[in-house]
Design a protein around this motif. Structure first.
Motif, PDB file in Angstrom:
ATOM      1  N   VAL A 222       1.107  -1.383  -0.060  1.00  0.00           N
ATOM      2  CA  VAL A 222      -0.215   0.028  -0.137  1.00  0.00           C
ATOM      3  C   VAL A 222       1.035   1.011   0.170  1.00  0.00           C
ATOM      4  N   LEU A 223       0.513   2.024  -0.814  1.00  0.00           N
ATOM      5  CA  LEU A 223       1.104   3.466  -1.216  1.00  0.00           C
ATOM      6  C   LEU A 223       0.780   4.475  -0.842  1.00  0.00           C
ATOM      7  N   ARG A 224       1.554   5.415   0.067  1.00  0.00           N
ATOM      8  CA  ARG A 224       0.436   6.539   0.929  1.00  0.00           C
ATOM      9  C   ARG A 224       0.370   8.214  -0.727  1.00  0.00           C
ATOM     10  N   LEU A 225      -0.956   8.038  -0.639  1.00  0.00           N
ATOM     11  CA  LEU A 225      -1.570   9.264  -1.567  1.00  0.00           C
ATOM     12  C   LEU A 225      -0.876  10.403  -0.349  1.00  0.00           C
ATOM     13  N   PRO A 226      -0.306  11.066  -1.474  1.00  0.00           N
ATOM     14  CA  PRO A 226      -0.280  12.311  -0.942  1.00  0.00           C
ATOM     15  C   PRO A 226      -1.317  13.865  -0.918  1.00  0.00           C
ATOM     16  N   PRO A 227      -1.059  14.499  -0.026  1.00  0.00           N
ATOM     17  CA  PRO A 227      -2.257  15.556  -0.448  1.00  0.00           C
ATOM     18  C   PRO A 227      -1.943  16.550  -1.014  1.00  0.00           C
ATOM     19  N   GLY A 228      -2.932  16.927  -1.825  1.00  0.00           N
ATOM     20  CA  GLY A 228      -2.520  18.132  -2.566  1.00  0.00           C
ATOM     21  C   GLY A 228      -2.189  18.139  -4.021  1.00  0.00           C
ATOM     22  N   VAL A 229      -1.765  16.708  -4.852  1.00  0.00           N
ATOM     23  CA  VAL A 229      -1.757  15.844  -5.889  1.00  0.00           C
ATOM     24  C   VAL A 229      -2.749  15.738  -6.875  1.00  0.00           C
ATOM     25  N   ALA A 230      -2.643  14.762  -7.989  1.00  0.00           N
ATOM     26  CA  ALA A 230      -3.381  14.611  -8.117  1.00  0.00           C
ATOM     27  C   ALA A 230      -3.131  13.465  -9.469  1.00  0.00           C
ATOM     28  N   ILE A 231      -2.415  12.253  -9.330  1.00  0.00           N
ATOM     29  CA  ILE A 231      -1.924  11.702  -9.563  1.00  0.00           C
ATOM     30  C   ILE A 231      -2.361  10.878 -10.450  1.00  0.00           C
ATOM     31  N   ARG A 232      -2.004  10.826 -12.015  1.00  0.00           N
ATOM     32  CA  ARG A 232      -1.769  10.125 -12.908  1.00  0.00           C
ATOM     33  C   ARG A 232      -1.863   8.684 -13.265  1.00  0.00           C
ATOM     34  N   SER A 233      -0.602   8.543 -13.269  1.00  0.00           N
ATOM     35  CA  SER A 233      -0.324   7.047 -13.538  1.00  0.00           C
ATOM     36  C   SER A 233       1.105   6.810 -12.736  1.00  0.00           C
ATOM     37  N   VAL A 234       1.665   5.887 -11.895  1.00  0.00           N
ATOM     38  CA  VAL A 234       3.195   5.600 -11.376  1.00  0.00           C
ATOM     39  C   VAL A 234       3.573   4.333 -12.213  1.00  0.00           C
ATOM     40  N   ASN A 235       5.351   5.736 -12.099  1.00  0.00           N
ATOM     41  CA  ASN A 235       5.671   3.652 -12.714  1.00  0.00           C
ATOM     42  C   ASN A 235       7.000   3.717 -11.681  1.00  0.00           C
ATOM     43  N   LEU A 236       7.212   2.008 -11.588  1.00  0.00           N
ATOM     44  CA  LEU A 236       7.585   1.696 -10.965  1.00  0.00           C
ATOM     45  C   LEU A 236       8.841   0.856 -11.478  1.00  0.00           C
ATOM     46  N   GLU A 237      10.045   1.020 -10.262  1.00  0.00           N
ATOM     47  CA  GLU A 237      11.329   1.378 -10.880  1.00  0.00           C
ATOM     48  C   GLU A 237      11.872  -0.103 -10.031  1.00  0.00           C
ATOM     49  N   VAL A 238      12.767  -0.726  -9.895  1.00  0.00           N
ATOM     50  CA  VAL A 238      13.698  -1.984  -9.887  1.00  0.00           C
ATOM     51  C   VAL A 238      15.024  -1.486  -9.350  1.00  0.00           C
ATOM     52  N   LEU A 239      15.715  -1.115  -8.372  1.00  0.00           N
ATOM     53  CA  LEU A 239      17.106  -0.970  -8.261  1.00  0.00           C
ATOM     54  C   LEU A 239      17.744  -1.861  -7.943  1.00  0.00           C
ATOM     55  N   GLU A 240      19.192  -1.404  -8.229  1.00  0.00           N
ATOM     56  CA  GLU A 240      20.479  -2.546  -7.749  1.00  0.00           C
ATOM     57  C   GLU A 240      21.437  -1.894  -8.053  1.00  0.00           C
ATOM     58  N   ASP A 241      21.968  -1.093  -6.250  1.00  0.00           N
ATOM     59  CA  ASP A 241      23.328  -0.573  -5.988  1.00  0.00           C
ATOM     60  C   ASP A 241      23.037   1.086  -6.296  1.00  0.00           C
ATOM     61  N   GLY A 242      21.229   1.298  -6.965  1.00  0.00           N
ATOM     62  CA  GLY A 242      21.016   2.090  -7.070  1.00  0.00           C
ATOM     63  C   GLY A 242      20.817   2.373  -8.341  1.00  0.00           C
ATOM     64  N   VAL A 243      21.860   1.312  -9.319  1.00  0.00           N
ATOM     65  CA  VAL A 243      20.616   1.546 -10.654  1.00  0.00           C
ATOM     66  C   VAL A 243      19.602   0.705 -11.328  1.00  0.00           C
ATOM     67  N   ILE A 244      18.860   1.371 -12.153  1.00  0.00           N
ATOM     68  CA  ILE A 244      17.901   0.918 -12.523  1.00  0.00           C
ATOM     69  C   ILE A 244      18.169  -0.498 -13.709  1.00  0.00           C
ATOM     70  N   ARG A 245      17.463  -1.008 -13.021  1.00  0.00           N
ATOM     71  CA  ARG A 245      17.233  -1.989 -13.549  1.00  0.00           C
ATOM     72  C   ARG A 245      16.448  -2.916 -14.511  1.00  0.00           C
ATOM     73  N   ALA A 246      15.038  -2.068 -13.848  1.00  0.00           N
ATOM     74  CA  ALA A 246      14.015  -2.250 -14.776  1.00  0.00           C
ATOM     75  C   ALA A 246      12.664  -1.391 -14.506  1.00  0.00           C
ATOM     76  N   THR A 247      11.931  -0.775 -15.420  1.00  0.00           N
ATOM     77  CA  THR A 247      10.952  -0.031 -15.232  1.00  0.00           C
ATOM     78  C   THR A 247      10.065  -0.051 -15.680  1.00  0.00           C
ATOM     79  N   ARG A 248       8.462   0.371 -14.921  1.00  0.00           N
ATOM     80  CA  ARG A 248       7.388   0.067 -15.562  1.00  0.00           C
ATOM     81  C   ARG A 248       6.020   0.936 -15.479  1.00  0.00           C
ATOM     82  N   ASP A 249       5.280   0.751 -16.062  1.00  0.00           N
ATOM     83  CA  ASP A 249       4.326   2.518 -16.181  1.00  0.00           C
ATOM     84  C   ASP A 249       3.271   1.627 -15.477  1.00  0.00           C
ATOM     85  N   ALA A 250       1.925   1.865 -15.018  1.00  0.00           N
ATOM     86  CA  ALA A 250       0.436   1.884 -14.702  1.00  0.00           C
ATOM     87  C   ALA A 250      -0.004   2.934 -13.968  1.00  0.00           C
TER      88      ALA A 250
END
Length: 242
Positions: free
Chosen positions: A198-226
């Motif tokens: 579960v993610l917390r929705l920040p107040p005062g913003v309208a979210i349209r989509s979320v991008n998931l990033e998979v990191l390894e040692d700070g480096v993005i190894r995979a990404t996907r939008d939903a």
């Protein structure tokens, strides 16, 4: 006198011989009967012995039959158990084949996001993620997830990193072995891992989509939008975005 004496003497001799004959006959008769009686006693003793042997044999036979019944019941139980284990093994092999198909082609160690969906429910976003990794015989992947939201704030597009309200991670089978850490977005797995949270929705913003990033040692190894969708009505089953 002489003739009468001779006659009497002859009669006495005949009588004596007759008595001797009768006595001998009686002796032979009783002797034969005693022999037959002994034979009857011997036969009766033999019959009793045979009956005792038959009873002992029947008892041993009953014991062997009982052991055979127990062994047959044990064998049937083992056969049933073996059949159930074979069925379970078949299901496990089917699951293994299914998840092996999910492993992406490519270089060893490559991580892929196979499924990601996110749904709004009140002031929270519920997400589900399925990750796979092409890593036969390699060490477990260790990294973390990061959720970046495309949002509007005061009419301006912004990117916001979402924080966790709660998170639950669970392996789909015995193959996956995710670690448990203080970071709810941490990842530890070898071939695949399923994660929900579960993610917390920040107040005062309208979210349209979320991008998931998979990191390894700070480096993005995979990404996907939903794209965010509203939670399904109660009683319906939400699907997973491919």
């Amino acid at each position: 006198m002489t003739v009468r004496r001779l006659i009497l003497r002859g009669l006495g001799l005949i009588l004596a011989l007759l008595l001797v004959f009768v006595a001998g006959a009686l002796v032979m008769h009783f002797g034969m009967h005693r022999g037959q009686h002994q034979q009857i006693l011997d036969l009766q003793a033999r019959v009793d012995t045979l009956r005792m042997t038959e009873a002992e044999t029947n008892a041993r036979l009953a014991g062997l039959q009982g052991q055979l019944d127990v062994e047959l019941a044990t064998r049937r139980t083992l056969e049933d158990t073996l059949a159930r284990q074979q069925q379970e093994l078949g299901r496990t092999r089917d699951q293994l084949a299914f998840y092996e198909q999910l492993i992406p082609p490519g270089p060893a160690g490559a991580v892929a996001i196979r499924a990601f969906d996110i749904r709004r429910q009140g002031d929270f976003l519920h997400y589900r993620v399925l990750l796979t990794r092409n890593a036969p015989g390699q060490e477990a992947f260790r990294g973390r997830m990061r959720f970046m939201a495309d949002a509007l704030k005061d009419g301006n597009p912004v990117k916001i990193e979402l924080s966790a309200a709660t998170a639950v991670a669970a392996p789909p089978s015995e193959i996956a072995a995710p670690g448990v850490g203080a970071d709810p977005f941490s990842l530890v797995f070898e071939q695949f891992q399923r994660s929900t949270g579960v993610l917390r929705l920040p107040p005062g913003v309208a979210i349209r989509s979320v991008n998931l990033e998979v990191l390894e040692d700070g480096v993005i190894r995979a990404t996907r939008d939903a794209t965010i969708v509203d939670a399904a009505p109660e009683g319906s089953a939400p699907g997973v975005t491919p």
